[in-house]
Design a protein around this motif. Sequence first.
Motif, PDB file in Angstrom:
ATOM      1  N   UNK A 176     110.237 104.484  40.202  1.00 15.71           N
ATOM      2  CA  UNK A 176     110.530 104.843  38.810  1.00 15.71           C
ATOM      3  C   UNK A 176     109.703 104.032  37.818  1.00 15.71           C
ATOM      4  N   UNK A 177     109.643 102.699  38.008  1.00 11.16           N
ATOM      5  CA  UNK A 177     108.985 101.816  37.040  1.00 11.16           C
ATOM      6  C   UNK A 177     108.265 100.684  37.767  1.00 11.16           C
ATOM      7  N   UNK A 178     107.040 100.406  37.338  1.00 13.54           N
ATOM      8  CA  UNK A 178     106.314  99.211  37.763  1.00 13.54           C
ATOM      9  C   UNK A 178     106.147  98.341  36.526  1.00 13.54           C
ATOM     10  N   UNK A 179     106.353  97.034  36.670  1.00 12.49           N
ATOM     11  CA  UNK A 179     106.245  96.146  35.517  1.00 12.49           C
ATOM     12  C   UNK A 179     105.801  94.759  35.964  1.00 12.49           C
ATOM     13  N   UNK A 180     105.388  93.936  34.999  1.00 14.27           N
ATOM     14  CA  UNK A 180     105.026  92.555  35.265  1.00 14.27           C
ATOM     15  C   UNK A 180     106.145  91.657  34.749  1.00 14.27           C
ATOM     16  N   UNK A 181     106.648  90.817  35.633  1.00 13.83           N
ATOM     17  CA  UNK A 181     107.727  89.887  35.276  1.00 13.83           C
ATOM     18  C   UNK A 181     107.178  88.754  34.421  1.00 13.83           C
ATOM     19  N   UNK A 182     108.062  87.994  33.781  1.00 10.72           N
ATOM     20  CA  UNK A 182     107.663  86.872  32.936  1.00 10.72           C
ATOM     21  C   UNK A 182     106.852  85.826  33.700  1.00 10.72           C
ATOM     22  N   UNK A 185     106.918  93.651  39.555  1.00 10.23           N
ATOM     23  CA  UNK A 185     108.256  94.096  39.916  1.00 10.23           C
ATOM     24  C   UNK A 185     108.319  95.609  39.885  1.00 10.23           C
ATOM     25  N   UNK A 186     109.278  96.179  40.597  1.00 10.15           N
ATOM     26  CA  UNK A 186     109.460  97.628  40.599  1.00 10.15           C
ATOM     27  C   UNK A 186     110.939  97.976  40.578  1.00 10.15           C
ATOM     28  N   UNK A 187     111.223  99.143  40.048  1.00  9.20           N
ATOM     29  CA  UNK A 187     112.540  99.762  40.125  1.00  9.20           C
ATOM     30  C   UNK A 187     112.330 101.129  40.761  1.00  9.20           C
TER      31      UNK A 187
END
Length: 50
Positions: free
Chosen positions: A24-30, A35-37
């Motif tokens: 659903x979502x790929x993102x960069x953590x702090x 990270x992924x959902x």
Amino acid sequence: MNTDESSLGRCPDCGERIPEAWLLVEYTKDDGTDGIWAECPSCEDVVAPE
């Protein structure tokens, strides 16, 4: 079995393998890591695959 389908990991709730198609979502953590959902096709929860 389709070997072309990669796995994102396993659902932390039910343990089922989550195929890449359920991302659903790929993102960069702090902290700079990725990270992924994804939705689990078995329990239908949105999870961070392990």
